[in-house]
Scaffold this motif. Structure first.
Motif, PDB file in Angstrom:
ATOM      1  N   ASN A 220      27.190 -26.946 -33.015  1.00 27.47           N
ATOM      2  CA  ASN A 220      26.029 -26.088 -33.259  1.00 27.47           C
ATOM      3  C   ASN A 220      25.253 -26.485 -34.510  1.00 27.47           C
ATOM      4  OD1 ASN A 220      26.767 -24.670 -31.016  1.00 27.47           O
ATOM      5  ND2 ASN A 220      27.628 -22.916 -32.105  1.00 27.47           N
ATOM      6  N   ILE A 221      23.988 -26.790 -34.293  1.00 31.27           N
ATOM      7  CA  ILE A 221      23.092 -27.117 -35.408  1.00 31.27           C
ATOM      8  C   ILE A 221      22.525 -25.797 -35.929  1.00 31.27           C
ATOM      9  CG2 ILE A 221      21.013 -28.358 -36.087  1.00 31.27           C
ATOM     10  CD1 ILE A 221      21.433 -30.082 -33.511  1.00 31.27           C
ATOM     11  N   ASP A 222      22.710 -25.542 -37.194  1.00 32.10           N
ATOM     12  CA  ASP A 222      22.188 -24.305 -37.797  1.00 32.10           C
ATOM     13  C   ASP A 222      20.793 -24.593 -38.377  1.00 32.10           C
ATOM     14  OD1 ASP A 222      22.249 -21.808 -39.758  1.00 32.10           O
ATOM     15  OD2 ASP A 222      24.004 -21.586 -38.456  1.00 32.10           O
ATOM     16  N   ASP A 223      20.386 -23.817 -39.318  1.00 31.63           N
ATOM     17  CA  ASP A 223      19.039 -23.866 -39.893  1.00 31.63           C
ATOM     18  C   ASP A 223      18.727 -25.232 -40.525  1.00 31.63           C
ATOM     19  OD1 ASP A 223      16.599 -22.907 -40.652  1.00 31.63           O
ATOM     20  OD2 ASP A 223      17.367 -21.299 -41.922  1.00 31.63           O
ATOM     21  N   THR A 224      17.469 -25.531 -40.588  1.00 35.68           N
ATOM     22  CA  THR A 224      16.793 -26.681 -41.257  1.00 35.68           C
ATOM     23  C   THR A 224      16.553 -27.886 -40.340  1.00 35.68           C
ATOM     24  OG1 THR A 224      18.594 -27.999 -42.274  1.00 35.68           O
ATOM     25  CG2 THR A 224      17.901 -26.009 -43.484  1.00 35.68           C
ATOM     26  N   TRP A 225      16.635 -27.680 -39.035  1.00 30.08           N
ATOM     27  CA  TRP A 225      16.270 -28.767 -38.104  1.00 30.08           C
ATOM     28  C   TRP A 225      14.786 -28.703 -37.741  1.00 30.08           C
ATOM     29  CZ3 TRP A 225      13.774 -27.537 -33.651  1.00 30.08           C
ATOM     30  CH2 TRP A 225      13.890 -26.209 -33.187  1.00 30.08           C
ATOM     31  N   GLU A 226      14.154 -27.557 -38.023  1.00 32.98           N
ATOM     32  CA  GLU A 226      12.833 -27.248 -37.462  1.00 32.98           C
ATOM     33  C   GLU A 226      11.711 -28.042 -38.140  1.00 32.98           C
ATOM     34  OE1 GLU A 226      14.866 -25.200 -39.074  1.00 32.98           O
ATOM     35  OE2 GLU A 226      15.461 -23.512 -37.842  1.00 32.98           O
ATOM     36  N   GLY A 227      10.778 -28.527 -37.294  1.00 35.56           N
ATOM     37  CA  GLY A 227       9.577 -29.173 -37.818  1.00 35.56           C
ATOM     38  C   GLY A 227       8.366 -28.299 -37.547  1.00 35.56           C
ATOM     39  N   ASP A 228       7.232 -28.920 -37.323  1.00 39.74           N
ATOM     40  CA  ASP A 228       5.998 -28.159 -37.095  1.00 39.74           C
ATOM     41  C   ASP A 228       5.767 -27.921 -35.608  1.00 39.74           C
ATOM     42  OD1 ASP A 228       5.449 -28.190 -39.803  1.00 39.74           O
ATOM     43  OD2 ASP A 228       4.488 -30.167 -39.656  1.00 39.74           O
ATOM     44  N   ARG A 229       4.836 -27.023 -35.337  1.00 39.19           N
ATOM     45  CA  ARG A 229       4.372 -26.829 -33.952  1.00 39.19           C
ATOM     46  C   ARG A 229       3.151 -27.715 -33.724  1.00 39.19           C
ATOM     47  NH1 ARG A 229       7.006 -22.804 -31.591  1.00 39.19           N
ATOM     48  NH2 ARG A 229       8.150 -21.460 -33.014  1.00 39.19           N
TER      49      ARG A 229
ATOM     50  N   GLN B   3      -0.438 -27.183 -29.061  1.00 38.76           N
ATOM     51  CA  GLN B   3      -0.101 -26.260 -27.951  1.00 38.76           C
ATOM     52  C   GLN B   3       0.937 -25.221 -28.382  1.00 38.76           C
ATOM     53  OE1 GLN B   3      -0.508 -29.719 -27.232  1.00 38.76           O
ATOM     54  NE2 GLN B   3      -2.529 -28.981 -26.605  1.00 38.76           N
ATOM     55  N   GLY B   4       1.388 -25.313 -29.605  1.00 34.74           N
ATOM     56  CA  GLY B   4       2.384 -24.344 -30.110  1.00 34.74           C
ATOM     57  C   GLY B   4       3.820 -24.768 -29.846  1.00 34.74           C
ATOM     58  N   VAL B   5       4.013 -25.963 -29.327  1.00 36.19           N
ATOM     59  CA  VAL B   5       5.380 -26.425 -29.020  1.00 36.19           C
ATOM     60  C   VAL B   5       6.086 -26.848 -30.302  1.00 36.19           C
ATOM     61  CG1 VAL B   5       6.746 -28.159 -27.777  1.00 36.19           C
ATOM     62  CG2 VAL B   5       4.713 -27.153 -26.697  1.00 36.19           C
ATOM     63  N   ILE B   6       7.302 -26.333 -30.493  1.00 31.04           N
ATOM     64  CA  ILE B   6       8.059 -26.667 -31.704  1.00 31.04           C
ATOM     65  C   ILE B   6       8.610 -28.095 -31.606  1.00 31.04           C
ATOM     66  CG2 ILE B   6      10.222 -25.677 -30.784  1.00 31.04           C
ATOM     67  CD1 ILE B   6       9.441 -25.099 -34.383  1.00 31.04           C
ATOM     68  N   HIS B   7       8.601 -28.790 -32.737  1.00 31.88           N
ATOM     69  CA  HIS B   7       9.221 -30.122 -32.812  1.00 31.88           C
ATOM     70  C   HIS B   7      10.274 -30.111 -33.909  1.00 31.88           C
ATOM     71  CE1 HIS B   7       6.447 -32.127 -30.033  1.00 31.88           C
ATOM     72  NE2 HIS B   7       5.604 -31.177 -30.439  1.00 31.88           N
ATOM     73  N   SER B   8      11.257 -30.982 -33.755  1.00 29.21           N
ATOM     74  CA  SER B   8      12.259 -31.106 -34.810  1.00 29.21           C
ATOM     75  C   SER B   8      11.646 -31.896 -35.969  1.00 29.21           C
ATOM     76  CB  SER B   8      13.510 -31.794 -34.268  1.00 29.21           C
ATOM     77  OG  SER B   8      13.151 -32.970 -33.571  1.00 29.21           O
ATOM     78  N   ASN B   9      12.235 -31.764 -37.174  1.00 28.90           N
ATOM     79  CA  ASN B   9      11.696 -32.507 -38.317  1.00 28.90           C
ATOM     80  C   ASN B   9      12.308 -33.912 -38.379  1.00 28.90           C
ATOM     81  OD1 ASN B   9      14.221 -32.223 -39.666  1.00 28.90           O
ATOM     82  ND2 ASN B   9      13.598 -30.185 -40.393  1.00 28.90           N
TER      83      ASN B   9
ATOM     84  N   THR C 243      12.607 -18.882 -40.664  1.00 28.18           N
ATOM     85  CA  THR C 243      14.064 -18.754 -40.675  1.00 28.18           C
ATOM     86  C   THR C 243      14.519 -18.385 -42.089  1.00 28.18           C
ATOM     87  OG1 THR C 243      14.462 -21.040 -41.317  1.00 28.18           O
ATOM     88  CG2 THR C 243      14.215 -20.581 -38.943  1.00 28.18           C
ATOM     89  N   CYS C 244      15.811 -18.166 -42.244  1.00 27.21           N
ATOM     90  CA  CYS C 244      16.319 -17.776 -43.563  1.00 27.21           C
ATOM     91  C   CYS C 244      16.091 -18.875 -44.602  1.00 27.21           C
ATOM     92  CB  CYS C 244      17.807 -17.427 -43.484  1.00 27.21           C
ATOM     93  SG  CYS C 244      18.134 -15.956 -42.497  1.00 27.21           S
ATOM     94  N   ALA C 245      16.088 -20.141 -44.166  1.00 30.12           N
ATOM     95  CA  ALA C 245      15.855 -21.240 -45.112  1.00 30.12           C
ATOM     96  C   ALA C 245      14.370 -21.586 -45.201  1.00 30.12           C
ATOM     97  CB  ALA C 245      16.666 -22.471 -44.688  1.00 30.12           C
ATOM     98  N   GLY C 246      13.518 -20.750 -44.599  1.00 30.87           N
ATOM     99  CA  GLY C 246      12.072 -20.913 -44.749  1.00 30.87           C
ATOM    100  C   GLY C 246      11.432 -21.883 -43.764  1.00 30.87           C
ATOM    101  N   PHE C 247      12.141 -22.216 -42.697  1.00 28.98           N
ATOM    102  CA  PHE C 247      11.571 -23.110 -41.677  1.00 28.98           C
ATOM    103  C   PHE C 247      10.904 -22.280 -40.572  1.00 28.98           C
ATOM    104  CE2 PHE C 247      14.245 -25.737 -44.139  1.00 28.98           C
ATOM    105  CZ  PHE C 247      13.895 -27.059 -43.918  1.00 28.98           C
ATOM    106  N   GLU C 248      10.304 -22.980 -39.618  1.00 32.01           N
ATOM    107  CA  GLU C 248       9.538 -22.321 -38.550  1.00 32.01           C
ATOM    108  C   GLU C 248      10.440 -21.443 -37.662  1.00 32.01           C
ATOM    109  OE1 GLU C 248       6.285 -22.704 -38.430  1.00 32.01           O
ATOM    110  OE2 GLU C 248       5.938 -21.688 -36.530  1.00 32.01           O
ATOM    111  N   GLY C 249      10.110 -20.160 -37.513  1.00 31.17           N
ATOM    112  CA  GLY C 249      10.842 -19.274 -36.615  1.00 31.17           C
ATOM    113  C   GLY C 249      10.142 -19.170 -35.263  1.00 31.17           C
ATOM    114  N   SER C 250      10.669 -18.287 -34.398  1.00 31.52           N
ATOM    115  CA  SER C 250      10.160 -18.240 -33.016  1.00 31.52           C
ATOM    116  C   SER C 250       9.163 -17.120 -32.756  1.00 31.52           C
ATOM    117  CB  SER C 250      11.330 -18.086 -32.035  1.00 31.52           C
ATOM    118  OG  SER C 250      12.118 -19.245 -32.016  1.00 31.52           O
ATOM    119  N   LEU C 251       8.777 -16.365 -33.777  1.00 33.38           N
ATOM    120  CA  LEU C 251       7.867 -15.222 -33.569  1.00 33.38           C
ATOM    121  C   LEU C 251       6.636 -15.636 -32.754  1.00 33.38           C
ATOM    122  CD1 LEU C 251       7.221 -12.213 -34.332  1.00 33.38           C
ATOM    123  CD2 LEU C 251       5.930 -13.143 -36.262  1.00 33.38           C
TER     124      LEU C 251
END
Ligand code: GLA
Length: 395
Positions: free
Chosen positions: A74-83, A86-92, A122-130
């Motif tokens: 399980n990968i936890d927080d800090t993998w998230e990049g920008d959208r 089209q709003g699609v999330i990408h990894s960083n 997210t808790c580490a300040g990365f992009e959430g899913s709202l």
């Protein structure tokens, strides 16, 4: 003749449905026993990347953990990049290709998990899913993820706009249910893990909102004081757990170095009695033989993974001495004697108080030794912060 054959076929068909359907239904249920695996947060925090995740998957296999029952990477927080537009999330940049990573983990006979928040961040300040719940669930499914940890984090700011605590509560429930529905729409089975620190007695409403597991507390740390504060505070929650839905007192710290072997045995034993998810939180590529032994003891894992899925509970306490017991599917009980004091203590388990009449058979699970037949009670002297984990059967 013809009708005889078709009669037989019909009978065979009915039998096949009776025999096969329950298995198929069971196979579809995620988290039939508490999820077992590994999570990046406790050890790697924000330093997690693609190479480390692959190394953990490799080590889960080579250490024997996979064969002992651990499944999820399980990968936890800090993998998230920008959208994108089209709003699609990408990894960083730490995770160049999530689909390739998921394929790699799957090729090892393992499953893979990801992390997000119902909030904007997210808790580490990365992009959430709202406002991107459906889109994100689709992305996770396309990448091949099997597990989502959904962490409240900044959604708390949105809850502050509510006009009453009841409304704030409903906003949270709705946010979790929204992602449940989004996952369902993907058609991909995923374990759904709630992380909102046990607020609003989540064990009472979590399962209906889709939770396969729900954190019951704030974060664990690699210190005995915090581990025991969390672990022993689980008393009374057993009735809320069962196949497909589990109390989660947070991930394991075994192997991270901040506790003694006796303290880690206490951690593992208590989590097993609690039918807690067993998500190791250490660096699997750097494990001592002692850490591997603590994480892969088959008898202890069998307590956690018992198919009846009954969470254990406290049955006796006197100051720092506690006895917890977990009913097992075969009628035996796993019994933990815990000494929470920083010096040795002597005490006994009274088998009659556990509901046994007459003689019992006893096995010491950490010692890996059958202790034979006993009557009345079992007396032991336990060193500081230590545990004796027994399996007790009626004779
Ligand atoms: C919260 C969770 C932790 C971890 C971090 C990541 O603190 O409770 O388990 O996921 O967020 O930022």
């Amino acid at each position: 003749m013809k009708s005889q054959i078709s009669g037989r076929l019909l009978l065979a068909g009915i039998l096949a449905v009776l025999l096969v359907a329950p298995a198929a239904v069971r196979a579809q249920q995620v988290a039939a026993t508490p999820p077992m695996g590994w999570n990046s947060w406790n050890h790697f925090n924000n330093k997690i990347d693609d190479a480390i995740v692959r190394a953990q998957a490799d080590a889960m296999v080579s250490s024997g953990m996979r064969d002992a029952g651990y499944v999820y990477i399980n990968i936890d927080d800090t993998w998230e990049g920008d959208r994108d537009a089209q709003g699609v999330i990408h990894s960083n940049s730490k995770f160049p290709d999530m689909k390739a990573l998921a394929d790699y983990v799957h090729s090892k006979g393992l499953k893979i998990g990801i992390y997000s928040s119902p909030g904007a961040k997210t808790c580490a300040g990365f992009e959430g899913s709202l406002n991107h719940e459906d889109q994100d669930a689709q992305t996770y499914a396309q990448w091949g993820f099997d597990y989502l940890k959904y962490d409240l984090c900044s959604f708390r700011d949105i809850m502050k706009t509510a006009s009453s605590p009841e409304q704030a509560h409903q906003m949270m429930v709705d946010a979790y249910a929204k992602m449940r529905d989004a996952i369902k729409k993907t058609g991909r089975p995923m374990v759904y893990s709630f992380c909102q620190y046990g607020d609003d007695a989540v064990w009472q409403w979590g399962p209906a909102a889709g939770a396969n597991l729900w954190r019951t507390t704030g974060d664990i740390s690699d210190h005995y004081a915090r581990m025991e504060e969390i672990g022993f505070a689980q008393a009374g929650l057993s009735k809320y757990a069962g196949p497909g839905h589990w109390n989660d007192p947070d991930m394991l710290e075994i192997g991270n170095g901040g506790m003694t072997t006796d303290e880690y045995k206490t951690h593992m034993s208590l989590w097993a009695i609690l039918a807690a998810p067993l998500l190791s939180g250490n660096d699997l590529s750097q494990m001592s033989p002692n850490t591997i032994a603590l994480l892969t003891n088959r008898d202890v894992i069998a307590v956690d993974q018992d198919p009846a899925g009954k969470q254990g509970d406290r049955v006796w306490a006197e100051g720092p001495m506690e006895i917890w017991s977990k009913p097992m599917a075969d009628g035996s009980q796993a019994v933990g004697m815990f000494n929470r004091q920083s010096g040795p203590m002597s005490f006994s388990v009274d088998f009659a108080k556990l509901g046994f009449k007459g003689k019992v058979k006893v096995r010491d699970l950490w010692a890996g030794k059958d202790l034979g037949t006993m009557e009345g009670s079992y007396h032991a002297t336990l060193p500081a912060h230590s545990v004796i984990l027994l399996l007790v059967w009626a004779q």
